[in-house]
Scaffold this active site. Structure first.
Site, PDB file in Angstrom:
ATOM      1  NE  ARG A  54      -1.542  -2.304   2.793  1.00 13.13           N
ATOM      2  CZ  ARG A  54      -1.617  -3.565   2.376  1.00 13.13           C
ATOM      3  NH1 ARG A  54      -2.633  -3.961   1.694  1.00 13.13           N
ATOM      4  NH2 ARG A  54      -0.659  -4.435   2.648  1.00 13.13           N
ATOM      5  CE  LYS A  77      27.522  -3.375  -5.651  1.00 15.91           C
ATOM      6  NZ  LYS A  77      27.659  -2.250  -6.583  1.00 15.91           N
TER       7      LYS A  77
HETATM    8  N1   CP Z   1      -0.246  -0.047   5.855  1.00 14.32           N
HETATM    9  C1   CP Z   1       0.944  -0.320   5.331  1.00 14.32           C
HETATM   10  O1   CP Z   1       1.962   0.272   5.702  1.00 14.32           O
HETATM   11  O2   CP Z   1       0.935  -1.305   4.378  1.00 14.32           O
HETATM   12  P1   CP Z   1       2.196  -1.738   3.524  1.00 14.32           P
HETATM   13  O3   CP Z   1       3.164  -2.408   4.463  1.00 14.32           O
HETATM   14  O4   CP Z   1       1.660  -2.684   2.478  1.00 14.32           O
HETATM   15  O5   CP Z   1       2.799  -0.513   2.920  1.00 14.32           O
END
Ligand code: CP
Length: 313
Positions: free
Chosen positions: A57, A86
């Site tokens: 997201r 590295k």
């Molecule tokens: N809510 C959220 O941070 O989802 P992701 O880890 O998919 O970015």
């Protein structure tokens, strides 16, 4: 309000008035976030998206957001293809990337990484999650969702449920909700309760909160049930994780007695803490919440890049 050049590292760096202003700007971004309008607020500006930890997201909504306001994006999400393997330090990576882009979005496994990056970079750094620390842009989209659904952010009760120890989203959200004077309920097994520094922050501000171990204790009282995943990847010992895995699950039966307008939120991803049957209930808002990441991040990017948001209707 002038946000040009500002970092977004901790929700505590923002006043109540500034948060409300960002939510107002985000509201005006909604038609463009849905693709119903085209905006060209930041032509030629480049976002560097540096994801040292997995994301769906946050990464995709930042990419959508910069493109929806007329900017472009570079970056990585697979650290194994970068020179970090590295031995390049985060400080060196940041000093170099700031010459390539106009704003940096950083997700990193180490708490404090975003603050350190902001100290090294002259361009704005936006914290997209630093270990078990904070996730301020998630908090802004959470507040946006609550305001959208409940009409206000005052005089309400919010239960934060799940992994309150390692969950960065609930740390940032607690700080923000305390600013708005919200009644807080922390529902978690004792070993996953809020860290002492968060509790002492609340006590210093005379914020009201209650601690619970079972979600049934709060179900009839709250306006928002904010559920979180137990963060398996942050446990130093898998045996400790196994003791609390599956400790709670929200299903239709557990929602009996909930207020009619109570909403369920979750920063996602979920594993098994919300049963899929709940998705179709009148309470579920977590997919709308995930969409709201786009207008909020459009607003933040436009503001820190110095766009003229006064042109928005
Ligand atoms: N809510 C959220 O941070 O989802 P992701 O880890 O998919 O970015």
């Amino acid at each position: 309000m002038d946000f040009k050049g500002r970092d977004v590292v901790s929700i505590n760096d923002f006043t109540l008035e500034e948060i409300n202003y960002i939510l107002d700007v985000a509201e005006k971004m909604v038609p463009a976030a849905k693709g119903e309008e085209v905006l060209d607020l930041v032509p030629g500006k480049l976002l560097a998206s540096l994801f040292f930890e997995p994301s769906t997201r946050t990464m995709l909504s930042f990419e959508t957001a910069i493109k929806r306001i007329g900017g472009k994006i570079i970056g990585f999400s697979d650290v194994s293809s970068t020179s970090a393997v590295k031995g390049e330090t985060l400080a060196d990576t940041i000093k170099m990337v700031e010459a390539y882009a106009d704003v940096i979005v950083l997700r990193h496994g180490r708490e404090g990484a975003a603050r350190m990056a902001a100290e090294f970079a002259d361009i704005p750094v936006i914290n997209a999650g630093d270990g078990a620390g904070q996730h301020p842009t998630q908090t802004m989209l959470d507040l946006f969702t609550m305001r959208q659904e409940l009409g206000h952010l005052r005089k309400m009760s919010v239960a934060l449920v799940g992994d309150l120890k390692y969950g960065r989203t609930v740390h940032s959200l607690t700080y923000a909700l305390a600013k708005f004077g919200v009644n807080l309920h922390f529902v978690a097994p004792e070993v996953l309760q809020m860290p002492p520094e968060v509790m002492s922050h609340l006590e210093k501000r005379n914020a009201t909160y209650e601690v619970h171990e079972d979600v049934s204790e709060v179900m009839g009282d709250v306006d928002v049930l904010y559920v979180t995943r137990i963060q398996k990847e942050r446990f130093p010992d898998i045996e400790e994780y196994n003791k609390v895995a599956g400790a709670f699950r929200i299903d239709m039966e557990s929602l009996e007695g909930a207020k009619r307008k109570m909403i369920i939120m979750h920063p996602l991803p979920r594993v098994d803490e919300i049963a899929p049957e709940v998705d179709d209930s009148k309470h579920a808002r977590y997919f709308q919440q995930a969409f709201n990441g786009v207008p909020i991040r459009m607003a933040l990017l436009a503001l820190v890049l110095g766009a003229d948001v006064g042109v928005l209707k």
